[in-house]
Design a protein around this motif. Sequence first.
Motif, PDB file in Angstrom:
ATOM      1  N   THR A  10       0.802  -1.339  -0.015  1.00 12.80           N
ATOM      2  CA  THR A  10       0.039   0.111   0.061  1.00 12.80           C
ATOM      3  C   THR A  10       0.803   1.194  -0.012  1.00 12.80           C
ATOM      4  N   LEU A  11       0.218   2.327  -0.469  1.00 12.76           N
ATOM      5  CA  LEU A  11       0.899   3.665  -0.619  1.00 12.76           C
ATOM      6  C   LEU A  11       0.275   4.495   0.239  1.00 12.76           C
ATOM      7  N   ARG A  12       0.899   5.552   0.748  1.00 13.93           N
ATOM      8  CA  ARG A  12       0.130   6.876   1.490  1.00 13.93           C
ATOM      9  C   ARG A  12      -0.399   7.680   0.782  1.00 13.93           C
ATOM     10  N   ASP A  13       0.666   8.209  -0.369  1.00 12.88           N
ATOM     11  CA  ASP A  13       0.606   9.361  -1.104  1.00 12.88           C
ATOM     12  C   ASP A  13       0.019   8.941  -2.301  1.00 12.88           C
ATOM     13  N   VAL A  14      -0.796  10.039  -3.082  1.00 13.37           N
ATOM     14  CA  VAL A  14      -1.444   9.645  -4.524  1.00 13.37           C
ATOM     15  C   VAL A  14      -0.361   9.749  -5.407  1.00 13.37           C
ATOM     16  N   PRO A  15      -0.007   8.876  -6.111  1.00 13.74           N
ATOM     17  CA  PRO A  15       0.786   8.911  -7.145  1.00 13.74           C
ATOM     18  C   PRO A  15       0.445  10.101  -8.282  1.00 13.74           C
ATOM     19  N   ALA A  16       1.630  10.677  -8.431  1.00 15.07           N
ATOM     20  CA  ALA A  16       1.646  12.142  -9.183  1.00 15.07           C
ATOM     21  C   ALA A  16       1.059  11.895 -10.840  1.00 15.07           C
ATOM     22  N   ILE A  24      -5.940   5.962  -9.089  1.00 14.14           N
ATOM     23  CA  ILE A  24      -5.097   6.264  -7.840  1.00 14.14           C
ATOM     24  C   ILE A  24      -5.347   5.162  -6.817  1.00 14.14           C
ATOM     25  N   ARG A  28      -2.800   2.797  -5.046  1.00 14.11           N
ATOM     26  CA  ARG A  28      -2.424   3.158  -3.506  1.00 14.11           C
ATOM     27  C   ARG A  28      -2.712   1.876  -2.830  1.00 14.11           C
ATOM     28  N   LYS A 509      -6.774   2.216   8.551  1.00 16.10           N
ATOM     29  CA  LYS A 509      -6.762   2.622   7.138  1.00 16.10           C
ATOM     30  C   LYS A 509      -6.500   2.135   6.001  1.00 16.10           C
TER      31      LYS A 509
END
Length: 560
Positions: A10-16, A24, A28, A509
């Motif tokens: 999992t990723l916390r930030d939205v990929p650019a 998204i 994520r 989360k």
Amino acid sequence: MRFSNMFIPTLRDVPADAESVSHILMLRAGYVRQLASGLYIYLPLGWRVMNRINKIIREEMDAIGAQEVSMPVLHPAEIWQQTGRWDAIGDEMFRLKDRGGRDMCLGMTHEEIMTWLASKEIRSYRDLPQIWYQIQTKLRDEARPKSGILRTREFIMKDSYSFDVSEEALETNYQLHADAYHRIYERCGLRFFMVESDPGMMGGAVSHEFMAPSPAGEDEVAICKGCGYSANVELALSAPSKNNPVDWQTEEVHTPEKRTVQEVSNFLKLPPSYFLKSILLITDSGPVLALVRGDQELHEKKLARVIGSHRPAQKVEVKGILGVEAGFIGPMGQKIRTIADESLRDGVYVSGANKPHYHMKGIRAGRDFQAEWHDIHVAKEGDFCVKCGQSLHVERVIEIGNIFKLGTKYSMPLKAVFLDESGQERPIVMGSYGIGPARIAAAAIEQNNDKDGMIWPDSISPFDVEILPLNIKDPKTMQAADTIYKDLTDKGFEVLMDDRDERAGVKFKDADLLGIPIQIIIGEKNLKEGLIEIKKRRTKEAVRVKVEEAVETYIAGRNK
């Protein structure tokens, strides 16, 4: 399955570079990763979703008598050359040569290959009907891959093909597929429309698309809530609102340096709907003048069905063919083929006067110009339904499937024929039917999400339920979690247990981000009272039940 044994990055930030909600969230939540432009790796969670979708598709295809096969992805060019599509399809086809110098391609669809097989194996009317299908990799060199798995260069597709003795028999198989598609999308939890569509490169006389409403969609459909008429805007018929009657006399009006409808509209203080746009086009058979109302846009694909391939005339060509500058063209007195939109049949209009810096007021069809009449404008919000007269609604959608009546388009060139009851040789009548499983997954996310993550429909979620033991170091917590986990898996449910040594907030989360429909939360505080919490991801509603009643409560909730 235990979270600690799975690969869920999992990723916390939205990929650019991610734009659509589905793109998204799939990045994520660790469902997919991008290898290159238009090329995606399905990680364990993403592949579980795809397998669940494909299981539903297989069940519904098998239910209508379809038989699953598997076709090669690599195709010899000569089969595509026989149907003419080797040359008709442009750069979107991946082409290569084998070591012997033989032209080959990577299959973007399988009409040719399926028809080739039918031509070798089907001999008599007794062999028909047949429905063959596959869930197979396709490749298309998309010019602009975008929106994650919605528009890619490599994708998985369910394509099926029906083979019949007649158009009447084809109609039966066409309806069988339409009904099966409705069941597939309903089981996958989607909102969708079946709409009339343009057959495009597939050919054939009739086609429909299945569309899932979503702001991320690249298509638009026009829908009438009055009579149920619906069509892709590439095909949709509509009637623009009528102008208030005017009784203008024919007169030239000086419009210095005013060329566009908007410029002349502002100058004369008249709404754009009172103007007539004249657009000169160049076709293989000569110039064509297309006429649309000033507040409407010319639909290139609709016009192409009437005049074939075409391009806009350049300024020098306009002057050479019509003898007037672009911006002042009118339909009066023109000697070339003229195609006018149906909305111009009635009323009085302003058009170019065929004279520099002048427009003509009071133009009427029939009196001032003659034309062939077709619907060639783009249907838009607020236009009226041609069937019942009610207002049309235009909505952005994701195409999730399509069905085509191919007729004999492929069987004729590939000599797929059969002997009828009288011994006469006849071409097989075909249909083609496609579904994009990845598009179903993306559409489901687009339609089911909130600020915390995705919310999977029960039927295609990677797991049925997620168990969240909040403190894995507490023996009573883990004993309750293990008991519920075993009872659910023994009953055939797919269960994910978050057995990581993480804070409760992290687990909550991630659970919301992953979107599994039900969360069973096991915390020390509730366990002191012999209770656990069952929470619905979609509504956030939660109930506390006894540990020994957890499984029965979960099952009862699923069956509601």
